[in-house]
Design a protein around this motif. Structure first.
Motif, PDB file in Angstrom:
ATOM      1  N   GLY A 139       0.808  -1.220   0.000  1.00 31.82           N
ATOM      2  CA  GLY A 139       0.000   0.000   0.000  1.00 31.82           C
ATOM      3  C   GLY A 139       0.836   1.262   0.000  1.00 31.82           C
ATOM      4  N   LYS A 219      -6.198  -6.340  -0.113  1.00 29.07           N
ATOM      5  CA  LYS A 219      -5.608  -5.019   0.066  1.00 29.07           C
ATOM      6  C   LYS A 219      -5.165  -4.451  -1.286  1.00 29.07           C
ATOM      7  N   ILE A 222      -7.976  -2.846  -3.184  1.00 30.41           N
ATOM      8  CA  ILE A 222      -8.391  -1.573  -2.605  1.00 30.41           C
ATOM      9  C   ILE A 222      -7.365  -0.472  -2.892  1.00 30.41           C
ATOM     10  N   VAL A 223      -6.072  -0.760  -2.722  1.00 27.00           N
ATOM     11  CA  VAL A 223      -5.087   0.314  -2.939  1.00 27.00           C
ATOM     12  C   VAL A 223      -4.889   0.629  -4.426  1.00 27.00           C
ATOM     13  N   ASP A 226      -7.466   3.121  -5.137  1.00 26.40           N
ATOM     14  CA  ASP A 226      -7.376   4.374  -4.389  1.00 26.40           C
ATOM     15  C   ASP A 226      -6.065   4.443  -3.617  1.00 26.40           C
ATOM     16  N   GLU A 227      -4.981   4.793  -4.324  1.00 23.52           N
ATOM     17  CA  GLU A 227      -3.671   4.756  -3.695  1.00 23.52           C
ATOM     18  C   GLU A 227      -3.534   5.760  -2.552  1.00 23.52           C
ATOM     19  N   GLU A 229      -5.860   7.261  -0.619  1.00 19.09           N
ATOM     20  CA  GLU A 229      -6.904   7.319   0.401  1.00 19.09           C
ATOM     21  C   GLU A 229      -7.914   8.450   0.239  1.00 19.09           C
ATOM     22  N   ARG A 233     -10.034   3.248  -0.271  1.00 19.40           N
ATOM     23  CA  ARG A 233      -9.113   2.880   0.787  1.00 19.40           C
ATOM     24  C   ARG A 233      -9.706   3.096   2.173  1.00 19.40           C
ATOM     25  N   LEU A 236     -10.568   0.204   4.459  1.00 23.76           N
ATOM     26  CA  LEU A 236      -9.556  -0.432   5.314  1.00 23.76           C
ATOM     27  C   LEU A 236      -9.623   0.096   6.739  1.00 23.76           C
TER      28      LEU A 236
END
Ligand code: ADP
Ligand code: ZN
Length: 346
Positions: A139, A219, A222-223, A226-227, A229, A233, A236
């Motif tokens: 991430g 994970k 998700i990342v 959307d690296e 956030e 993200r 998470l």
């Protein structure tokens, strides 16, 4: 197996029993060369650092070992500065490599040093805790703490390679395994399906690799979306608003994974009470926590809500909660801080 993460930079996460013994050859094959700074703490270094340096030297690298005192207290600006000075003194250049060999503390701090030394050098993360393997090593978040709070100084910096060797967990204290499982339950509730089933059966040496791969893959998805956030993200953060409050209220004596497990339990209880989560899914989540030895009753919500205003993830007076509508069905819900009591029914 290898999982490719396509963030702003693409990199592989290599998950395999015994993989640590192949790191040096893998780096050589990938064109790494020159100096490698192996950063580890005083617990991990005696177990694994010398071996790593030997393999690196054998593969033709110039290994250097930097060891700091184990513990979250070391994740500070002063140790970070020592790592930078160490790299400068050993004349590391931009083509050399920083290799984090340790848990989240090591990965976060060595990653931040790699991100900032000479505006960024090669970074390899070799997580040795379950928590770091399934959570922080993927991430690209790197950071150190300030006296005012955790992870207040940092950068997004993607590693060049992550290597997860499940053999590391053989020497991990039980509390640290439990810590990782707390984050594991988070993925299980977010994703449902196979991760949930594995945790329900209980982790064994047979399904450990699969559990780690599935968690890392969750994970990754998700990342990749959307690296930095701004959207996906945020999922998470399931259980984390409460977890951060528990950590604060307990003066950081409750380990992160346990605090997250408790946060998930309270989010599930709240959702059930609000009629958003079925009785059946609620009891499945409760039994999953019991099965993972994470069934804890830490402190009442009324003591925790006042800490929500200090949550780093809050935007102004509003807070984004990850609510549980079912196993594998979580939603983001924004509430005003002033609505928190009402939302949680306290
Ligand atoms: P995390 O944030 O991943 O929980 P830390 O870096 O805080 O990780 O590490 C937790 C503790 O476990 C530290 O005391 C660390 O020295 C120790 N540790 C890390 N990896 C291992 C391992 N493979 N075997 C034994 N102890 C370990
Ligand atoms: Zn966490």
């Amino acid at each position: 197996m290898k999982i490719r993460v396509n963030a702003s930079k693409s990199y592989d996460v290599w998950i395999e029993k015994g993989a640590r013994l192949g790191v040096a050859d893998e780096l050589k094959e990938r064109g790494f060369k020159g100096k490698v700074a192996v950063i580890s703490d005083s617990n991990v270094a005696p177990l694994y650092s010398e071996e790593m340096c030997d393999y690196l030297a054998y593969a033709g690298f110039e290994p250097y070992s930097f060891v700091f005192e184990a513990g979250e207290e070391s994740k500070n600006l002063s140790v970070y500065a020592k790592i930078l000075s160490f790299l400068a003194e050993e004349e590391f250049t931009r083509t050399d490599t920083v290799l984090a060999l340790g848990g989240g503390v090591t990965g976060d701090m060595a990653g931040f040093a790699a991100a900032t030394y000479m505006r960024g050098v090669r970074f390899v993360n070799v997580p040795t805790t379950l928590l770091a393997a399934i959570d922080s090593s993927v991430g690209g978040k790197t950071a150190v703490d300030l006296p005012q709070g955790k992870n207040l100084v940092g950068a997004f910096y993607q590693p060049d390679l992550v290597v997860c060797d499940t053999d590391f967990f053989k020497t991990l204290p039980y509390d640290e395994i439990r810590n990782g499982l707390g984050e594991g339950v988070k993925y299980a509730v977010l994703e449902g399906g196979r991760i949930f089933d594995i945790l329900k059966q209980g982790i064994t040496s047979e399904n450990l690799d699969e559990f780690i791969s599935l968690s890392i893959d969750a994970k990754r998805r998700i990342v990749e979306e959307d690296e930095k956030e701004s959207g996906a993200r945020k999922f998470l953060n399931l259980g984390h608003t409460i977890a951060h409050a528990v950590e604060k209220e307990s003066n950081y004596s409750v380990p992160h994974g346990l605090a997250v497990a408790y946060g998930i339990k309270l989010m599930a209880d709240t959702a059930k009470k609000r009629g958003e989560l079925s009785e059946k899914d609620h009891s499945e989540i409760v039994s999953l926590l019991e099965k993972s030895d994470l069934s804890v009753d830490l402190m009442p919500l009324c003591d925790l809500i006042p800490h929500f205003s200090a949550d780093k993830k809050r935007a102004g007076e509003r807070l984004t909660l990850v609510t549980i509508l079912g196993i594998g069905d979580c939603r983001l819900k924004e509430i005003a801080l002033s609505e928190a009591n009402e939302y949680f029914g306290v």
